[in-house]
Design an enzyme around this catalytic site. Sequence first.
Site, PDB file in Angstrom:
ATOM      1  CG  HIS A 161      89.827  94.315  27.755  1.00 19.83           C
ATOM      2  ND1 HIS A 161      88.802  93.417  27.569  1.00 19.83           N
ATOM      3  CD2 HIS A 161      90.710  93.721  28.597  1.00 19.83           C
ATOM      4  CE1 HIS A 161      89.041  92.325  28.276  1.00 19.83           C
ATOM      5  NE2 HIS A 161      90.201  92.480  28.902  1.00 19.83           N
ATOM      6  CD  GLU A 200      94.505  93.590  28.689  1.00 26.54           C
ATOM      7  OE1 GLU A 200      94.711  92.593  29.398  1.00 26.54           O
ATOM      8  OE2 GLU A 200      93.814  93.541  27.650  1.00 26.54           O
ATOM      9  CG  HIS A 209      92.238  86.324  26.986  1.00 27.92           C
ATOM     10  ND1 HIS A 209      91.451  85.249  27.364  1.00 27.92           N
ATOM     11  CD2 HIS A 209      92.314  87.133  28.065  1.00 27.92           C
ATOM     12  CE1 HIS A 209      91.058  85.426  28.614  1.00 27.92           C
ATOM     13  NE2 HIS A 209      91.569  86.559  29.068  1.00 27.92           N
ATOM     14  CD  GLU A 258      95.867  89.311  31.791  1.00 24.15           C
ATOM     15  OE1 GLU A 258      95.479  88.228  32.283  1.00 24.15           O
ATOM     16  OE2 GLU A 258      95.091  90.148  31.295  1.00 24.15           O
TER      17      GLU A 258
END
Length: 238
Positions: free
Chosen positions: A6, A33, A48, A107
């Site tokens: 992650h 990810e 992020h 993402e």
Amino acid sequence: MKIIAHRGYSGKYPENTMLAFEKAIEYGADGIELDIQLTSDGEIVVIHDETIDRTSDGSGWVKDYTYAQLCEYNFATNFPQYGFQKIPSLQEVLRLLKPTNLILNIELKTGIVFYDMEERIAAMVKEYDMEQRVIFSSFNHSSILKLKNLTDCELAFLYEDGILDIVGYAKKYGISSLHPALYNLQYPNVIKDCHENGILLRPWTVNNPTHMRMCKQAEVEAIITNCVETAVGFEETK
């Protein structure tokens, strides 16, 4: 059960940096990810938050900076022992992973700032010939539906709180994977319904060995975790 790091190996290294990605590879993760956003001059960068305040020594919105300006900031301020870590571009990460066999879960952070990036990232992944190893996910399900017409990559709906009939919802839009927050696996029949309908589950963020065991027993496709060594060790001993 595959182990997906992650934001890279973010439990021990600064998240979404090349160092975290390199360490995820070194410690045996099956995939990585990461999160992508767009700079003011159109560079796809890996970060992020919509702002750089939490993870760097700067402040402000990613969208308001050029890529060159962002590269002046240190994105390892929460891990000062690792010195200066530059914000990566998506291209850098694709170059890193291209020679490996790792999965890459990209993402799209398009839920707050509606970046127009779907066509560009689909083309970039195709250019690197990584369509069979990339999963696109997003909390903005409209972005995922846009990608249906742009790529052969696997697509996943990210979600945090319970959606009624989530399997029916995924099937309605032709999406084959779900990336739920871990606690959503408690909802009645969700695991059973996913298995019966061929929907792959990759819950996040699974850091506790007890939860890893639960996911293993549920036969999920993968877990998304900050704790790469713990997860890899758990898998190797089972």
